[in-house]
Design an enzyme around this catalytic site. Structure first.
Site, short mmCIF file in Angstrom:
data_model
loop_
_atom_site.label_atom_id
_atom_site.label_comp_id
_atom_site.label_asym_id
_atom_site.label_seq_id
_atom_site.Cartn_x
_atom_site.Cartn_y
_atom_site.Cartn_z
N TYR A 74 29.94 27.42 -47.05
CA TYR A 74 31.35 27.03 -47.11
C TYR A 74 31.71 26.37 -48.45
CZ TYR A 74 31.26 27.99 -42.11
OH TYR A 74 31.13 28.62 -40.89
N TYR B 87 38.17 29.61 -38.19
CA TYR B 87 38.19 28.19 -37.83
C TYR B 87 37.71 27.33 -38.98
CZ TYR B 87 33.18 27.10 -37.27
OH TYR B 87 31.86 26.84 -37.51
N ARG B 88 37.17 27.98 -40.03
CA ARG B 88 36.56 27.24 -41.13
C ARG B 88 36.26 28.29 -42.20
NH1 ARG B 88 30.71 24.41 -39.95
NH2 ARG B 88 30.65 22.98 -41.71
#
Ligand code: ADP
Length: 617
Positions: free
Chosen positions: A154, A542-543
């Site tokens: 991420y 969601y991310r």
């Protein structure tokens, strides 16, 4: 293939990773052998970054001259101490999971020195954090807080705006402030990893569980801030938090929940870790996946320890997939299923062994060719899972008699799918992945989940993780989009579905060689198209990775972008100088907004072929 899988002996010439005793981000002693093996496997295929060293470093914050930057850094050193401010001017080292950098994204998708800090600071206390924030306001230098900085897939420790000053909270602020055994809760500083918390609970012999993600090196607080998940009944990490202490972008200090009421005689409020919402609007949510504050303490609920039983169920046909999802839904809604189970494609039975793709598919070990289905089938048929298509991993909790009843109900429900087979840990060899799931699903953090990174050489990964309703037809649509696009862009697909009663997270991993510009370009192109095609059907992530935050935020555009306009109103009110993590989750402060910072369309791919991800200023 016959007999247990054997890896090559460990090459002990690699430096021993630091232990938890030596470093807050270190390896627990019980996992040191695993860590050394993992390091050897991962580092033995590492290659130098391509391209490396394109920019002059330390990279400057936007709009700041080198002279002004040097002056500001000297001032910060004067306030915090010479040793606690480090310029990011040395060669960038990607390291590996347990020895990760805090200077950049170790899994770089664009050039290694694109998303980089200008400097890293190490506050030792909340007043230090306030000093840094006030300094940033004075000099209009963007700051970017990390707790551990391991946010792999991420963006890692990287700031979204190159040249930001990274605040590494974890190095010196890593106290377990309190574990309350009666209340089954704890209060933590940013630098406490799942490994640390687990070891402490064991050391104190407390009858409590922690809940960890697949790997335990992340910060409990940082992971919750990014709304990560785990696998016990306490797997919703943000949902299980209780109370926060936050430094606001102006330097003021805030406590949320019951913490807003002082306790007697200056003590913390006695119900700070007992009740989440307290009085008035619930403000906690705006401090997760945002850039509205720096969390310096956070409370968490812990699960009382209990009996547990993990199991796997295999399903023979690819087409069983929607039916499996439809069977899970009522079981999950009725809480027969103990945790959020995972449904994985059989290809993962190969990847989680830690053997490379080359091992299974000689001559095809890179991302040049996808591993053919018949090759997967040939190997799976000799493994405990047999020649199947989907594998369900679940765990039941509570009284052993209740677990037995639940397993009977689950077995009966899945028997509607011809050929389904339930396996318990005693049915598979000791090296089988199911034994690692037993640990993770009972709150014991391990390292095993890194094994699949060995699939291709020098691997990094990027995750596409859309949410859809728990319904067979939705599962088919999402899977159809993902399968089509993985084929188009030439990557092996490793689907994992975390299936709850009403929604499911479809996690698709994109594994690429960090030194291959072609693979990085394809990975970015795949990600871009996945986000766009899923959004057309109403499925949103969601991310996501920093570089795709603008695109993902742009898909949540109902009502003429009402949500983003609301977030921007909050941002401008809380952070008038726009210094805190500009661009995180697609939220840009006024100073940056609409000036070319947003990354949309194919700009990530363009940046890989010499374009810039930063506007000319
Ligand atoms: P991990 O626990 O995986 O190591 P990080 O520390 O990298 O997680 O945190 C993940 C992300 O969450 C960071 O990039 C940052 O944007 C945000 N974050 C982490 N810690 C804090 C914090 N204490 N306050 C505000 N945001 C944070």
């Amino acid at each position: 293939m016959s007999g247990p899988l054997q890896h090559k002996p460990t090459d002990f010439s690699f430096a021993v990773p630091p232990t938890l005793e030596q470093k807050h981000s270190g390896v627990p002693s019980r996992l040191m052998t695993d860590a050394r093996e993992m390091k050897q496997k991962l580092m033995s295929t590492a290659k130098p970054a391509n391209p490396s060293g394109v920019h002059e470093r330390p990279r400057l914050p936007p709009g700041i001259s080198r002279e002004d930057f040097n002056r500001a850094i000297a001032e910060l050193k004067g306030s915090l101490g010479e040793n606690y401010v480090e310029l990011n001017d040395k060669p960038l080292v990607d390291g590996w999971y347990m020895e990760h950098p805090n200077t950049h994204d170790a899994f770089h998708i664009v050039g290694q020195d694109e998303l980089v800090a200008s400097a890293v600071v190490y506050p030792g206390s909340t007043p230090d954090v306030q000093t840094i924030v006030r300094w940033a306001n004075k000099h209009e230098i963007p700051i970017y807080p990390i707790s551990m900085g391991r946010n792999v897939g991420y963006g890692g420790a990287a700031p979204r705006v190159p040249g930001s000053v990274v605040i590494d909270l974890g190095r010196r602020m890593n106290k377990i402030v309190n574990i309350d055994a009666e209340n089954a809760s704890c209060l933590l500083q940013p630098g406490v990893s799942y490994y640390r918390l687990y070891e402490e609970v064991k050391k104190r012999k407390l009858p409590l569980w922690i809940d960890c993600p697949d790997l335990g090196g992340g910060s409990v607080l940082g992971n919750a801030c990014d709304r990560g998940v785990g696998y016990t009944p306490y797997g919703d990490h943000f949902g299980m938090h209780c109370g926060m202490e936050i430094v606001l972008p102006t330097g003021e200090l805030l406590r949320t929940g019951m913490g807003a009421m002082p306790g007697p005689n200056g003590a913390d409020n006695p119900t700070w870790q007992s009740f989440q919402n307290a009085y008035g609007p619930t403000s906690d949510g705006i401090f997760s996946q945002s850039n509205f504050g720096i969390v310096v303490q956070m409370g968490f609920w812990m699960m009382p320890e209990t009996s547990h039983q993990s199991y796997m169920i295999t399903f023979p046909r690819e087409d069983d997939f929607p039916k499996i999802v439809d069977i899970i839904r009522p079981l999950a809604q009725q809480r027969v299923l103990g945790n959020v189970p995972q449904l994985r494609h059989v290809i993962q039975e190969l990847s989680v062994t830690g053997f490379s793709k080359e091992h299974w598919f000689p001559g095809g070990g890179t991302n040049e060719r996808r591993i053919p289905r018949d090759v997967i089938r040939k190997h799976a048929s000799k493994m405990p899972c047999g020649d199947c298509s989907w594998v369900f991993y679940g765990t039941q909790y509570g009284d052993p008699a209740a677990i037995k009843t639940q397993l009977d109900i689950i077995k009966k429900a899945f028997s509607a799918i011809p050929g389904s087979r339930m396996l318990l840990p005693e049915d598979v060899p000791p090296e089988h992945y199911l034994h690692a799931r037993v640990k993770v699903c009972s709150g014991e953090p391990v390292l095993r989940e890194l094994d699949w990174l060995n699939w291709v050489p020098n691997a990094a990964h990027l995750d596409f993780s859309p949410i859809s309703p728990t319904r067979g037809r939705d599962a088919e649509i999402v899977h159809g989009i993902v399968a089509k696009l993985y084929k188009k862009w030439g990557f092996d697909l490793f689907p994992t579905l975390c299936v709850a009663g009403r929604e499911m997270h479809y996690i698709a991993n994109i594994l690429y060689d960090r030194a291959s510009l072609d693979e990085k370009r394809r990975a970015a192109g795949l990600m871009r198209e996945l986000i766009a095609e899923a959004a057309k059907e109403g499925y949103g992530e969601y991310r996501t990775h920093l570089l795709f935050a603008d695109q993902v935020a742009g898909t949540y555009n109902w009502g003429n972008n009402a949500l983003m306009r609301f977030n921007e109103t909050l941002k401008d009110a809380l952070d008038p100088n726009g210094i805190l993590a500009p661009g995180r989750n697609g939220i840009w402060p006024k100073r940056f907004r609409g000036k070319g910072w947003e990354i949309m369309g194919d700009e990530v791919e363009k940046a890989q072929s010499g374009g810039a991800i930063t506007p000319k200023i």
